[in-house]
Each structure stands twice: as structure tokens, then as C-alpha cells.
Design a protein around this motif. Structure first.
Motif, PDB file in Angstrom:
ATOM      1  N   PRO A  61       0.289  -1.664   0.041  1.00  0.00           N
ATOM      2  CA  PRO A  61      -0.314   0.341   0.443  1.00  0.00           C
ATOM      3  C   PRO A  61       0.524   1.083  -0.072  1.00  0.00           C
ATOM      4  O   PRO A  61       0.346   2.193  -0.187  1.00  0.00           O
ATOM      5  CB  PRO A  61      -1.099  -0.345   1.233  1.00  0.00           C
ATOM      6  CG  PRO A  61      -0.568  -1.552   1.540  1.00  0.00           C
ATOM      7  CD  PRO A  61       0.634  -1.736   0.965  1.00  0.00           C
ATOM      8  N   ARG A  62       2.126   1.252   0.542  1.00  0.00           N
ATOM      9  CA  ARG A  62       3.105   2.229   1.355  1.00  0.00           C
ATOM     10  C   ARG A  62       3.131   2.845  -0.270  1.00  0.00           C
ATOM     11  O   ARG A  62       3.921   4.019  -0.827  1.00  0.00           O
ATOM     12  CB  ARG A  62       3.892   1.943   1.630  1.00  0.00           C
ATOM     13  CG  ARG A  62       4.757   1.409   1.493  1.00  0.00           C
ATOM     14  CD  ARG A  62       6.308   1.168   1.725  1.00  0.00           C
ATOM     15  NE  ARG A  62       7.089   0.041   1.788  1.00  0.00           N
ATOM     16  CZ  ARG A  62       8.127  -0.338   1.748  1.00  0.00           C
ATOM     17  NH1 ARG A  62       9.001   1.320   1.387  1.00  0.00           N
ATOM     18  NH2 ARG A  62       8.769  -1.304   1.132  1.00  0.00           N
ATOM     19  N   LEU A  63       3.550   1.867  -1.557  1.00  0.00           N
ATOM     20  CA  LEU A  63       3.981   2.031  -3.047  1.00  0.00           C
ATOM     21  C   LEU A  63       2.616   3.386  -3.748  1.00  0.00           C
ATOM     22  O   LEU A  63       2.859   2.532  -5.363  1.00  0.00           O
ATOM     23  CB  LEU A  63       4.705   0.904  -3.647  1.00  0.00           C
ATOM     24  CG  LEU A  63       5.935   0.336  -2.957  1.00  0.00           C
ATOM     25  CD1 LEU A  63       6.205  -0.818  -3.320  1.00  0.00           C
ATOM     26  CD2 LEU A  63       6.418   1.701  -2.782  1.00  0.00           C
ATOM     27  N   LYS A  64       1.792   3.289  -3.060  1.00  0.00           N
ATOM     28  CA  LYS A  64       0.384   3.533  -4.085  1.00  0.00           C
ATOM     29  C   LYS A  64       0.541   4.756  -4.921  1.00  0.00           C
ATOM     30  O   LYS A  64      -0.081   4.713  -6.242  1.00  0.00           O
ATOM     31  CB  LYS A  64      -0.465   4.684  -2.965  1.00  0.00           C
ATOM     32  CG  LYS A  64      -2.002   4.236  -3.705  1.00  0.00           C
ATOM     33  CD  LYS A  64      -3.063   4.435  -2.692  1.00  0.00           C
ATOM     34  CE  LYS A  64      -3.101   5.131  -1.210  1.00  0.00           C
ATOM     35  NZ  LYS A  64      -2.844   7.109  -1.486  1.00  0.00           N
ATOM     36  N   GLU A  65       1.790   5.591  -4.070  1.00  0.00           N
ATOM     37  CA  GLU A  65       1.891   6.647  -5.403  1.00  0.00           C
ATOM     38  C   GLU A  65       2.621   6.465  -6.422  1.00  0.00           C
ATOM     39  O   GLU A  65       2.863   7.548  -7.783  1.00  0.00           O
ATOM     40  CB  GLU A  65       2.374   7.951  -4.655  1.00  0.00           C
ATOM     41  CG  GLU A  65       3.572   7.421  -4.189  1.00  0.00           C
ATOM     42  CD  GLU A  65       3.845   6.858  -3.072  1.00  0.00           C
ATOM     43  OE1 GLU A  65       4.537   6.682  -1.975  1.00  0.00           O
ATOM     44  OE2 GLU A  65       2.542   6.803  -2.654  1.00  0.00           O
ATOM     45  N   VAL A  66       3.289   5.331  -6.730  1.00  0.00           N
ATOM     46  CA  VAL A  66       4.326   4.783  -8.222  1.00  0.00           C
ATOM     47  C   VAL A  66       2.904   4.600  -8.918  1.00  0.00           C
ATOM     48  O   VAL A  66       4.591   5.315  -9.950  1.00  0.00           O
ATOM     49  CB  VAL A  66       5.269   4.100  -7.256  1.00  0.00           C
ATOM     50  CG1 VAL A  66       5.891   3.462  -8.618  1.00  0.00           C
ATOM     51  CG2 VAL A  66       5.981   3.992  -6.207  1.00  0.00           C
ATOM     52  N   VAL A  67       2.073   3.846  -8.579  1.00  0.00           N
ATOM     53  CA  VAL A  67       1.617   4.078 -10.481  1.00  0.00           C
ATOM     54  C   VAL A  67       0.951   5.293 -10.392  1.00  0.00           C
ATOM     55  O   VAL A  67      -1.217   5.260 -10.983  1.00  0.00           O
ATOM     56  CB  VAL A  67       0.425   2.479  -9.710  1.00  0.00           C
ATOM     57  CG1 VAL A  67       2.330   1.602 -10.491  1.00  0.00           C
ATOM     58  CG2 VAL A  67       0.074   2.386  -8.614  1.00  0.00           C
ATOM     59  N   GLU A  68       0.320   6.068  -9.126  1.00  0.00           N
ATOM     60  CA  GLU A  68      -1.017   6.931  -8.985  1.00  0.00           C
ATOM     61  C   GLU A  68      -1.214   7.103 -10.246  1.00  0.00           C
ATOM     62  O   GLU A  68      -3.015   7.195 -10.903  1.00  0.00           O
ATOM     63  CB  GLU A  68      -0.541   8.002  -8.192  1.00  0.00           C
ATOM     64  CG  GLU A  68      -2.024   8.961  -8.080  1.00  0.00           C
ATOM     65  CD  GLU A  68      -1.966   8.405  -6.546  1.00  0.00           C
ATOM     66  OE1 GLU A  68      -3.427   7.478  -6.196  1.00  0.00           O
ATOM     67  OE2 GLU A  68      -1.107   8.830  -5.074  1.00  0.00           O
ATOM     68  N   ASN A  69      -0.983   7.547 -11.145  1.00  0.00           N
ATOM     69  CA  ASN A  69      -1.263   8.756 -12.477  1.00  0.00           C
ATOM     70  C   ASN A  69      -0.325   7.917 -13.375  1.00  0.00           C
ATOM     71  O   ASN A  69      -0.466   8.278 -14.228  1.00  0.00           O
ATOM     72  CB  ASN A  69      -0.724   9.905 -12.336  1.00  0.00           C
ATOM     73  CG  ASN A  69      -0.767  10.619 -11.266  1.00  0.00           C
ATOM     74  OD1 ASN A  69      -1.869  10.569 -11.053  1.00  0.00           O
ATOM     75  ND2 ASN A  69       0.140  11.449 -10.398  1.00  0.00           N
ATOM     76  N   THR A 129      11.320  -1.304 -11.593  1.00  0.00           N
ATOM     77  CA  THR A 129      12.533  -1.063 -11.759  1.00  0.00           C
ATOM     78  C   THR A 129      11.692   0.381 -10.596  1.00  0.00           C
ATOM     79  O   THR A 129      12.855   1.816 -10.229  1.00  0.00           O
ATOM     80  CB  THR A 129      12.963   0.117 -13.247  1.00  0.00           C
ATOM     81  OG1 THR A 129      11.969   0.121 -13.600  1.00  0.00           O
ATOM     82  CG2 THR A 129      13.721  -1.262 -13.572  1.00  0.00           C
ATOM     83  N   LEU A 130      10.411   0.956 -11.118  1.00  0.00           N
ATOM     84  CA  LEU A 130       9.974   2.151 -10.430  1.00  0.00           C
ATOM     85  C   LEU A 130      10.352   1.522  -9.323  1.00  0.00           C
ATOM     86  O   LEU A 130       9.949   3.230  -8.262  1.00  0.00           O
ATOM     87  CB  LEU A 130       8.069   2.166 -11.301  1.00  0.00           C
ATOM     88  CG  LEU A 130       8.055   2.244 -12.178  1.00  0.00           C
ATOM     89  CD1 LEU A 130       6.788   2.423 -12.780  1.00  0.00           C
ATOM     90  CD2 LEU A 130       9.036   4.226 -13.037  1.00  0.00           C
ATOM     91  N   VAL A 131       9.634   1.090  -8.588  1.00  0.00           N
ATOM     92  CA  VAL A 131       9.460   0.487  -7.165  1.00  0.00           C
ATOM     93  C   VAL A 131      11.144   0.584  -6.537  1.00  0.00           C
ATOM     94  O   VAL A 131      10.821   1.207  -5.938  1.00  0.00           O
ATOM     95  CB  VAL A 131       8.912  -1.054  -6.733  1.00  0.00           C
ATOM     96  CG1 VAL A 131       9.214  -1.491  -5.559  1.00  0.00           C
ATOM     97  CG2 VAL A 131       7.959  -1.174  -7.782  1.00  0.00           C
ATOM     98  N   GLU A 132      11.790   0.541  -6.789  1.00  0.00           N
ATOM     99  CA  GLU A 132      13.211   0.711  -6.226  1.00  0.00           C
ATOM    100  C   GLU A 132      13.328   1.734  -6.810  1.00  0.00           C
ATOM    101  O   GLU A 132      13.869   2.727  -5.414  1.00  0.00           O
ATOM    102  CB  GLU A 132      14.515  -0.047  -6.977  1.00  0.00           C
ATOM    103  CG  GLU A 132      14.969  -1.592  -7.384  1.00  0.00           C
ATOM    104  CD  GLU A 132      15.951  -2.338  -8.720  1.00  0.00           C
ATOM    105  OE1 GLU A 132      15.957  -1.527  -9.679  1.00  0.00           O
ATOM    106  OE2 GLU A 132      16.103  -3.093  -7.922  1.00  0.00           O
ATOM    107  N   ALA A 133      12.705   3.192  -7.491  1.00  0.00           N
ATOM    108  CA  ALA A 133      13.661   3.409  -7.420  1.00  0.00           C
ATOM    109  C   ALA A 133      12.736   4.526  -6.306  1.00  0.00           C
ATOM    110  O   ALA A 133      13.339   5.767  -5.228  1.00  0.00           O
ATOM    111  CB  ALA A 133      12.763   4.733  -9.388  1.00  0.00           C
ATOM    112  N   SER A 134      11.120   4.638  -6.054  1.00  0.00           N
ATOM    113  CA  SER A 134      10.912   5.114  -5.205  1.00  0.00           C
ATOM    114  C   SER A 134      10.722   4.823  -3.808  1.00  0.00           C
ATOM    115  O   SER A 134      11.079   6.100  -3.185  1.00  0.00           O
ATOM    116  CB  SER A 134       9.048   4.883  -5.342  1.00  0.00           C
ATOM    117  OG  SER A 134       8.457   4.923  -4.036  1.00  0.00           O
ATOM    118  N   THR A 135      11.264   3.733  -3.917  1.00  0.00           N
ATOM    119  CA  THR A 135      11.479   3.351  -2.039  1.00  0.00           C
ATOM    120  C   THR A 135      13.694   3.206  -1.912  1.00  0.00           C
ATOM    121  O   THR A 135      13.517   3.382  -0.776  1.00  0.00           O
ATOM    122  CB  THR A 135      11.774   2.126  -1.870  1.00  0.00           C
ATOM    123  OG1 THR A 135      12.383   0.708  -3.024  1.00  0.00           O
ATOM    124  CG2 THR A 135       9.881   1.517  -2.186  1.00  0.00           C
TER     125      THR A 135
END
Lengths: 252, 252
Positions: A160-168, A178-184
Motif C-alpha cells: 500500500p505504501r507504494l500507491k503513489e508510484v502507480v498513481e498516475n 524499476t519504478l519501485v526501486e526508484a521510489s523506495t
DNA sequence: TTTCAGTATAAGTACGAACATAAGGGACGG
DNA sequence: CCGTCCCTTATGTTCGTACTTATACTGAAA
């Protein structure tokens, strides 16, 4: 009289078990060319003495690398280096024939549904988490760029904490992890992949132009961060009549 | 004080290692309902005492069953039975040459049929050879060492000149390609693997205790020598409900 | 020169012992 | 009633030791 190998020293004494430290050391030495592919490692007893650990610990370490396919052992002969560190970041796209796994640029994932779900039952077991945990659940078809018909149906489960990664994001053209890695800022340490045969359900069959109950392949991946923490769980469904998973194992 | 479990006795003392005998015993007890799915096994120390073996041996046995997915363990809690009874959940992970080697050594392939065949059609295409070429065709079920029921049905195609390699072999406990390598002196340079979903035919279903048309997985391997020369072609069929193909891609 | 037997080697198996660590439960105090 | 601390439990880790067995090498005999 090989008096050259003086660099066998264990470093950092943190909480990780000794045998894992030894395994990592061996892996580094293999990657570094000290033990080239195809050659034999020193005997277990020698390694034990040089590292000042018991032979049992050496065996545990070797066991780890054997499981990963880096080493193989034969009684009376020795332990052979079979493969260098398996570099999955390149193999990830390399083991695709026909570009089926080329997530980076040649396919598009269209998110059709997104919701919070409590995972339970088989799904929780597959994911390896406690039943009842909440995840952000995304799903949709995947297309070859420009194609009209999808070749694969995707499901993705995110913390759930990664919600904003795929928000838009409605159409994804890169590998999600790779997005998850970049975000966290947390690096994916391990990907556990599982392939099994399934019957397609109605929704999947609809997307894939097949009939409900037709043969399909289910490919799931668990993306683990440090400490075996599950960052992402993804499942893909392919039609069984056209899809085959290819791997090449070369001995160099 | 549970004084009921008196049937814990090891039988037949042949050449098989003790820890495998213990593993088979535990498997039987699980299948027989002594340790139902979902429950905890007795502590390792108790098992060791009851069977009059060391805790180390118990741990090795449990390790075997954990690898197969039958058991799972958590520190401070215990060892849980995961697989449903009489479901010997085959988990196969092999992404390296060494993996195949280890896999073959913990299993037995029983050759039931052997004949010369001319390959053609789809088979020839899969093998990557001209239709009409003759091969020595062997087939039979594969067992976990000591198990009663096979978990896999194997087909093997060998060049006719390698006939004497398998001439006197009825039960194979090593990777066949190592025998081929030893006989020809030619090293296997590459293994091309393919996985797809299939419906089991009557013969396969019979071996695997399934029904014709049930879900299955087909795993084929092409063993290539120097110059992309096909030395061996092998196909394995697994029941689709219990079989999953696992790969781990680690970055460390 | 070839073959065979003996020997050295190195992984595999099996025992024992001790301590470390995670999980769970229960006692105790707030 | 609830949270904290401690103790128990059971697996995990690590040492030590000894023996077994498959493999390869070596040297002697045919």
C-alpha cells in the motif's frame, strides 16, 4: 606449493550467519576470477582451515551456491565452478524468445482495474505473506506496442505504501520493479519466479481470445528486497497453445 | 504425555543414507495421516530421540522435505506440514547445469521402453533435426529415491551411436548427459530448455495417477555439443496440478 | 603396453555438543 | 484490561570428530 592465496579474509561481522558470509565471499572470489568457471575449488577442509571456520560451515556455504547453480560437487573429485554470478538483469530480457518478456520497451501494460485487496488462501500462500494483509491490486492486459490484441493478462500486487508510484499511470511501458526501486530506494535483491499450467478463467480467456477452460500458463514473480521483504508480486497469464517458456543454459 | 506414537521404527537398512530413510518415513507418516496437513511435527529433538538418530540427521531429512515443499519450518515455532496428503508436490528448480546434475542424483529414472524411432513432424521440429532421422527412444517414469509413485514421465532420444551408453541400464540415477559426455568425450556446451502447458495423454496420466486430458507441464531439453550438434533430447511430463517450475534470480 | 590392484583424496554421511535467536505464553505491574 | 518483561520452546547456527564411499592416480604385474 601455492602460497599465493592470502586474500582469504572474512570481513564485516554483522548479524548475518557465518555460512552466508562465506557463501558471499566465495561468490566474490568466483566473480573476481580467483576461481574461474570450470575449475575446482580448494577442498572443503582447506577452505575451512584458511577461513578459520569449521568444514560444516563451508559445506553450508557451498550448499547455498549449489542450490543457485554456481557450484556442483562430486564425491572423490571436488567442487566445480559451474557459472559465474548469474546476472539476472541481463538474462531477464535475454531468455525471451520472440520478445515475450521484453517489458522495457516493446510492450505496454494497460491497467484496467485497481483496488485494495486483502489477500488470502492460495494467493496469500503463493505470495508468501500472512493471509489478511492488504495490497494494492492492479490488473489489465499487456499488448505488443501497436497491437490490437493483448498477448498476456497481468496482475500486480504492491505494498500500500507504494500507491503513489502507480498513481498516475494507466499505461506502463517499463518494468514496474524499476519504478519501485526508484521510489523506495530499496534494491530488488531477488526475484523468485514460478511457472505452472492452468485453465484460463472467463476474464483471462476473454482478453486472450480463447475460451474459458483452455490451456494457459501462469507465470508469477515475487520481487524481494532486503530481508526477504516482498516488495511486489506479479502474475501473468498466457495462452497455452502459443506460449512456451525458453531458457538456455550454456556452460561457456 | 502422549505415549501413543510407538510406530516410529526405521526399517530396511540397505545402502540408502539414513537421512533419506528418515525423510521417506516422515513422508509416509504424513501421507498416512499421522501428521496431518497444517499441524506441527514433533520437535526435532523428540524425533531424533524416538528414531534413535542424531538431530543432525533429522534436520537433513526435514531439509529434503522442505526442498520439496512438503514441510516448512519457523524458528521458535516448529515444523509445519504444508502439502496435502498423498500429494507429493513436485517442485523442480533448475536453472543451471549443476542443478540438473543434483536433480538427477536425488531421483531415479526407470526405463520401461526402448526402441529405434524415426522422428518426424512436430517432434522433429522441436528437436531441430531433419524429419526421418533415426534415434534411440527411451521412456519411463521418474521417482524420488524411495518413493512408490512417480512424479514425472520421461522420454529420451539419443543418437543411435550412443546405444551402448544405456545398453545395460534399467534404472538411471545420474544425469544422462554426463554419461553421454563420458562416452563421446564431447562436452555439452549448451542446453536449450522449453516449458509449455499440455494435456496429458493416456499413458502419461496413467503413470502420474491422473486422468487423460488433465493439465500437465511439458519440459523439453536439447543438449547440444560443439557446433550445435544435438547429442540428446529429453522431454519430461509433470502433472499440472502439483508441478511448478521455480527459478530464482538473485543479484548478490 | 595394458591391466589391475592398491592408495590417496575429497565429498558424503553421521554422531555429539553447545549456544544463538525468534516466537509465543504467562506473570506481573501499571 | 493492557502492555512489558522474562522464561520456555524449537529451530538455526557453529563448532568438533569420525567414518564411508566414489574417484582418480600410481605403480606393479602380465
Amino acid at each position: 606449493m601455492n602460497g599465493q592465496d592470502a586474500e582469504l579474509v572474512m570481513t564485516f561481522e554483522d548479524g548475518t550467519p557465518l555460512y552466508l558470509q562465506v557463501a558471499q565471499l566465495l561468490q566474490r572470489l568466483i566473480d573476481g576470477g580467483t576461481y574461474p568457471v570450470g575449475t575446482l575449488l580448494p577442498p572443503e577442509s582447506d577452505l575451512a582451515q584458511q577461513l578459520s571456520v569449521s568444514r560444516h560451515t563451508i559445506r553450508q556455504a557451498i550448499g547455498q551456491l549449489r542450490q543457485r547453480g554456481v557450484l556442483s560437487a562430486r564425491k572423490g573429485v571436488g567442487t566445480r565452478v559451474e557459472a559465474p554470478e548469474d546476472d539476472w538483469r541481463s538474462r531477464f530480457s535475454a531468455n525471451s524468445r520472440g520478445g515475450l518478456f521484453d517489458f522495457a520497451r516493446s510492450t505496454e501494460l494497460h491497467f484496467k482495474h485497481r483496488q485494495m485487496t486483502e489477500v488470502r488462501g492460495n494467493l496469500a500462500a503463493d505470495m508468501g505473506v500472512r493471509p489478511g494483509r492488504k495490497f494494492l491490486h492492479l490488473s489489465g492486459p499487456r499488448y505488443y506496442s501497436g497491437d490490437k490484441n493483448p498477448f498476456c493478462v497481468n496482475e500486480v500486487f504492491l505494498e500500500p505504501r507504494l500507491k503513489e508510484v502507480v498513481e498516475n499511470i494507466d499505461i506502463l511501458r517499463v518494468a514496474l520493479f524499476t519504478l519501485v526501486e526508484a521510489s523506495t530506494g530499496e534494491r530488488v535483491k531477488e526475484i523468485q519466479q514460478e511457472i505452472r499450467a492452468v485453465h484460463l478463467d472467463e476474464v483471462q480467456a476473454g482478453y486472450l481470445g480463447r475460451n474459458q477452460g483452455d490451456l494457459g500458463m501462469r507465470l508469477s514473480r515475487r520481487y524481494l528486497g532486503s530481508g526477504s521483504r516482498l516488495l511486489e508480486y506479479a502474475v501473468q497469464y498466457y495462452p497455452g497453445d502459443t506460449f512456451a517458456y525458453h531458457t538456455t543454459l550454456s556452460s561457456t
